[in-house]
Structure formats: C-alpha cells, structure tokens
Write an enzyme that holds these catalytic residues in place. Structure first.
Site, short mmCIF file in Angstrom:
data_model
loop_
_atom_site.label_atom_id
_atom_site.label_comp_id
_atom_site.label_asym_id
_atom_site.label_seq_id
_atom_site.Cartn_x
_atom_site.Cartn_y
_atom_site.Cartn_z
N LEU A 30 0.81 -1.22 0.00
CA LEU A 30 0.00 0.00 0.00
C LEU A 30 0.84 1.27 0.00
O LEU A 30 0.39 2.31 -0.47
CB LEU A 30 -0.93 0.01 1.22
CG LEU A 30 -1.98 -1.12 1.28
CD1 LEU A 30 -2.74 -1.05 2.59
CD2 LEU A 30 -2.93 -1.02 0.10
N GLY A 34 8.54 6.74 6.76
CA GLY A 34 9.83 6.82 7.43
C GLY A 34 10.11 5.67 8.37
O GLY A 34 11.27 5.38 8.66
N MET A 35 9.07 5.00 8.85
CA MET A 35 9.27 3.92 9.82
C MET A 35 9.09 2.53 9.24
O MET A 35 9.39 1.55 9.91
CB MET A 35 8.32 4.10 11.01
CG MET A 35 8.64 5.32 11.84
SD MET A 35 7.54 5.45 13.26
CE MET A 35 7.95 3.95 14.13
N VAL A 38 3.90 -0.57 4.33
CA VAL A 38 2.53 -0.95 4.65
C VAL A 38 2.02 -1.89 3.57
O VAL A 38 2.18 -1.63 2.38
CB VAL A 38 1.62 0.29 4.75
CG1 VAL A 38 0.23 -0.11 5.28
CG2 VAL A 38 2.24 1.34 5.66
N LYS A 52 1.65 -2.72 8.97
CA LYS A 52 2.87 -1.92 8.87
C LYS A 52 4.03 -2.71 9.47
O LYS A 52 3.98 -3.12 10.63
CB LYS A 52 2.71 -0.59 9.61
CG LYS A 52 3.91 0.33 9.44
CD LYS A 52 3.58 1.76 9.82
CE LYS A 52 4.62 2.72 9.29
NZ LYS A 52 4.23 4.12 9.46
N ASP A 146 2.80 13.11 14.82
CA ASP A 146 3.10 13.09 13.38
C ASP A 146 1.82 13.25 12.57
O ASP A 146 1.61 12.58 11.57
CB ASP A 146 3.81 11.79 13.01
CG ASP A 146 4.49 11.86 11.64
OD1 ASP A 146 4.76 12.99 11.19
OD2 ASP A 146 4.74 10.80 11.04
#
Length: 619
Positions: A30, A34-35, A38, A52, A146
């Site tokens: 998807l 930054g982490m 997905v 994620k 965020d």
C-alpha cells in the site's frame, strides 16, 4: 499506517517484500513511510487489514522496541469514529509490526495532489472529524506527534486518523540523533522542531497546518530543505494568502507559536461549527467533491483470494462401455463375411410347456426369459415358423427353477462376448432401441445385415461435427475461438461531458453527441442524478479491484450493464466494453477534471481489440 500516494493503490510485492507476517498472507503493498512499509492482508474471516512492518534499522534498537510496545498497547485502547483501530501487533518478534483496519479511501495528501485544494465545507468537516479523533487519542494518554496529510485518510463517511503515537517510539532511538527524521518538518510544531516538550497542543498546531494545506493546496510554511522549513516554523509567520475568510480564525488560532495560546480540541470543533453557520455540524452523505469521492471505489480492497486447491487426481481415461444388446441383435451384428453364428438347440416341448420363473440378476438372459406360464409360441426360426430373411434368431432358455441351464452357460457367455465385439467393431449391424410403451419393452430393428463377400471396415469413420465421439471413446477438439487481435493503445483521452468514443475509429478521439458515429462509450455530467458513463451499442462490465484487465478477462466477463455511475469509478478503476460490432476495449480511469477547471471531463486510457468477439445484430 496506511499510507497511499498518488503513484499507485495496490502495488505488487517486490522481491525483497515478505510474503507472510505472523500468519497474515500479504497480497499487495500500500505504501511506505519513514518507519516502514505498509501491506494489504486479510483476517481469517476475509476482512481487509493494513499491516505496517517496521524498518530493520528501528527493529535493532532495544529502546525503540520497548517504547513501540507501550505505544501500541495504548493505541489498541483508542476506539473512535474517526480513527483506524489497531487490531493486532507484535513488538517482540524478529520484525515488529502492527495491523489496523483497512480504510478504502485516498489520503489527504493524495487527494490534494491529484485534485487540488478542497472546498470550504469539506475542509470544515475534515477538521472537525480530525479534532474528534484527537479527542479520543488524547483521552487515551497519547500524543500523535506526526499528524500530517498522509496520515489522514478520506473515507466515504468522514476522515480517519492513522499512525497515532507511533512516532514517540522513534524519538528514543539513537537513529534520530544520527540524521534519521521520523516526523515531517513541514507539519511540525515549533516546540517539536526545537526539541522541547511535546503535548496535546502540538497536535493542534499540526491540525492548523493540515487545514491550511487542504484549503490552499500548499503547506503554510512553504517547502524546501528541512532546515529552512523548520526555521520558518519556529521564527516566521505562516503564509495564508488565498485562505478563505471562513477558515482564517480557525487556522490562525491553531498556528499560534505559544502552545498555551492554542485552542483545545473542543474549541476547534466549536470554531468549525461557527464557520459553517450552524450551531452543530451536519455531515452530508457526499461530504467530498465528486472527483475525490470517485477515488474511494478504486481503493476498495478485493475479496481475500481463496487458497489454491490441490490439483485433482488424474484418472485413466476409460472408453465408454457400449450399451447392452439382446443376444439376437448381438448375433446379427456379429454376422459378417465368413463369420459363422452359433445357434443354440431349440427347447424341447417339455421345456416350453413347463411354467417359467423370471430369472434373478441382470443381463441378456434375465431380460429375455419368458415371464408367462404355459405353452410359449415358437420363436421365429423354429420348425414350422419361417425365419425373417437374412436374420438368425437365438432364444434363451431357462430351467424350471428359473436359472439358466448349466449346459448353456458357455454358449450364453459366448453370445454376450460376440455381441460386445459386434457393437464395437462391426459396421452396418442391427441396432436395437428399447422404448417404454405402456410399461412393456419392445425392440425395433433399425437395420439389417447384408451378406456380402466384401470386407467391411472394422471402425466407423470420424464424423465432422465437433464433439462427436470417435471409435475409441474420445471426443474431437472444440472449434477454435477467434484469433487474438493486436491491441491498439490510446493514452490519456479527455472525454468531455456529452462526448463519446467509437471503437471503430482508428484514431480514437472524443466526438460530440451530434456526430453520426457509434456511441460506444459516453460520459455524461447529469445535473439531477449521478454522473455516469454508458454505452448505446454494446455492454459494459466494471472489473473488481483484484481483477487484471486483459483481453481474456474481457472476453470471459458476463456481468453486463449499460450504465455505470462515476462515483463508482475511482482513479485506476477498469471497465470492459464489448460492442455489437465485435470490438473489445479495456477502459482505465485516470482521473477527472479538477474543481477549478471550467470544463467537465474524465481522463481514460483505452486499449482496443478490434474484431475480438463475434459481432451481434444491433438492438
């Protein structure tokens, strides 16, 4: 959590993407942030979820894992109308991950990038929905940290806030001090940019930036290098030129530099209500612009793919057994040149006058044994009864106890074998059909055997009809379909309101309604009903999101219609068009005219296969 950019919706898995995460089978990618990345997956019950998977750099940091676990546990307590709930996670495995409910809608970032800024009523409903989500998030003791356009998804019934609290886990990792940035500088608050304490007011500042971005189409503090943007966030005022007056107080108060001077979540909701001219916001059914709402359909996840069943066991092909024939027919069918026929002895008068009992079991003997008591008239061919010309009659005889006489067992077996061989190999033999007639069985001869000295063929000629059984029991191959024609590609065609396409045109170009051509594909902007596409010379099929558009797919589809509302045709949606002239087309929706454009049109890619199916008579 469910980041989706404008480049694509469901991207295929790359070679380095995992295929399974803790039992969740991944079907598409998807997006990425930054982490981590997905992916789309499904629960055992078939509901779509977004998973994620955290980047390996963060996974190797023990402090990150500790905080990630805490934040995920807190996030699982958040159950708001405008949040995507966290339904599963694992912070201790080799690769940390979490799963949330999948939201079929574009992100605010993708919607603005594709269609431009949003109208004021939509922005007010957007901000009020995000504020309600923050109210629930803050109530669980979480600060989002965020909040940005890519973390706000636009669903049919309102916005959804995702990724709340996850950024806090990254703040503790050593990667942040070595240049890895988790947050987005454009949407940070001054205290966050300066490294000071982060509170719920930090999310309010980000909400003001999100509101300005939605209404203006650009960030309030501009774009550029991270250092330049962060400097403006901390020291300069936002650029709100062009911001509608109804939104000015709301946005200005949220972007106050001092956290203590910003409104609360409840104040933000009240400001949205006042700006809308109502004491309470009412969310209409269609709160999004038409072009943005159409993108929701293209993001509807396809049903979970069914597990691949094991291949069926192969069974050896067995030729069909020939129908059972009466002994007389077998004997006649076996007659051929130089082939003698064995004729059993005729029954004695004693045997004919003895009461007969139908024999048990099945087969020719049981079918032809006498069922009446008393004298039986002699069969044709017995003394005193002339036999039919060219035929030899064989009669079966049973013993008084109803069983075939033992001395005739070998004879009967021989006759049955002869009958089977005759049916399989003799040409021109007599064929008998058994028909019910008032509960009685009768045999009708449809042919007789000629005595000839010429050798007859032992196999029947193959018939020309498709599917006619051959002597071996196999069938002839079916007729070949139409050959696959070459595909003609036509990219980015803007079909304006009341214009249409004719697939027979070599240069596919929209034509107005007055032009005398086939109206194969028509786009209409209806004033009093839903906008739609339609066809007047064929049939349309809207493909499911998981289907791959191709010539084979369009040939096999039968879910026909003549009209499809454009609200079901988001960016990336595909339709098959079959015309009565025998042409096929795969139509892919690329987008619609932005709100600022004075013209109404839809942009499509069209792949045409001419003369791909059998032409039909026009209705």
């Amino acid at each position: 959590m469910q980041s989706q950019d404008s480049a694509g919706i469901f991207s295929p898995l790359a070679a380095d993407d995992p295929r399974v995460i803790a039992g969740y089978r991944l079907t598409a990618r998807l997006g990425a942030g930054g982490m981590g990345k997905v992916y789309l997956s499904y629960t055992p019950g078939g509901r779509p979820v977004a998973i994620k998977v955290i980047r390996p750099e963060f996974s190797e940091d023990a402090e990150f894992r500790r905080r990630f676990k805490q934040e995920v546990q807190s996030a699982q307590r958040v159950q708001g109308l405008f949040t995507a709930p966290v339904i599963d996670s694992d912070a201790d495995g080799p690769t940390p991950w979490l799963a949330t409910a999948y939201v079929p809608g574009p992100s605010l970032a993708a919607a603005v990038a594709e269609h431009g800024r949003l109208p004021v009523p939509t922005v007010l409903l957007l901000v009020a929905g995000i504020a309600e989500a923050l109210q629930v998030i803050h109530g669980a003791g979480i600060v989002h940290r965020d909040l940005k356009p890519s973390n706000v998804l636009l669903a049919a019934d309102g916005p959804r806030v995702i990724d709340f609290g996850i950024a806090r886990a990254a703040d503790a990792t050593s990667l942040t001090s070595s240049g890895v940035t988790v947050g987005t500088p454009t949407f940070m608050a001054p205290e966050q940019a300066a490294g000071r304490a982060v509170t719920a007011a930090t999310d309010i500042f980000a909400l003001g930036q999100v509101a300005a971005y939605a209404a203006l189409g650009t960030p309030a503090f501009g774009e550029g290098t991270s250092h330049g943007v962060l400097y403006r966030v901390v020291h300069e005022e936002p650029n709100l030129d062009g911001l509608p007056e109804e939104l000015r107080e709301l946005v200005t108060r949220c972007l106050t530099k001092d956290p203590e001077g910003r409104p609360s979540v409840a104040d933000v909701i009240a400001l949205c209500g006042a700006a809308s001219g109502q004491t309470q916001l009412r969310r209409p059914e269609d709160w999004l612009p038409t072009a943005v709402a159409a993108d929701i359909t293209g993001r509807a996840a396809a049903p979970a793919p069914a597990p691949t069943p094991p291949p069926p066991l192969e069974t050896p092909a067995v030729p069909p057994a020939p129908p059972t024939a009466p002994p007389a027919a077998a004997a006649q069918g076996a007659q051929g040149p130089n082939m003698p026929v064995q004729v059993p002895q005729q029954p004695s008068p004693t045997e004919l006058s003895t009461p007969q009992t139908p024999p048990t079991g099945f087969g020719p003997a049981a079918a032809y044994a006498p069922t009446a008591t008393g004298p039986v008239p002699p069969a044709p061919g017995t003394p005193g009864t002339p036999a039919a010309p060219g035929t030899t009659t064989v009669s079966a005889v049973t013993s008084p106890d109803g069983q075939p006489k033992k001395k005739r067992t070998g004879l009967m077996v021989s006759l049955v074998l002869i009958g089977l061989l005759a049916f399989a190999g003799a040409g021109g033999g007599a064929v008998y059909y058994f028909m019910k007639d008032d509960g009685k069985k009768s045999a009708q001869a449809t042919g007789t055997t000629k005595n000839t000295t010429k050798t007859q063929p032992t196999t029947a000629p193959t018939g020309p009809a498709t599917g006619t059984p051959s002597p071996s029991g196999s069938q002839q191959p079916p007729a070949s379909p139409l050959p696959d024609p070459a595909a003609a590609e036509h990219k980015s065609i803007n079909v304006a309101d009341e214009y249409h396409l004719a697939l027979s045109d070599e240069q596919l170009r929209p034509t107005d309604a007055d032009h005398d051509t086939d109206r194969d594909f028509v786009y209409q902007d209806n004033s009093y009903s839903d906008d739609e596409v339609s066809t007047e010379t064929g049939k349309l099929v809207l493909l499911n999101p998981g289907q791959k558009g191709s010539l084979e797919t369009c040939r096999n589809e039968t879910r026909f219609t003549t009209k499809i509302p454009t609200k079901r045709l988001g960016r990336g949606a595909q339709m098959c068009l079959t015309t009565n002239a025998g042409h096929l087309a795969l139509i892919t929706v690329k987008g619609y005219a932005p709100e600022s454009d004075p013209s109404k049109y839809m942009t499509v890619d069209v792949t045409v296969w001419r003369n791909a199916v059998t032409a039909q008579e026009n209705n």
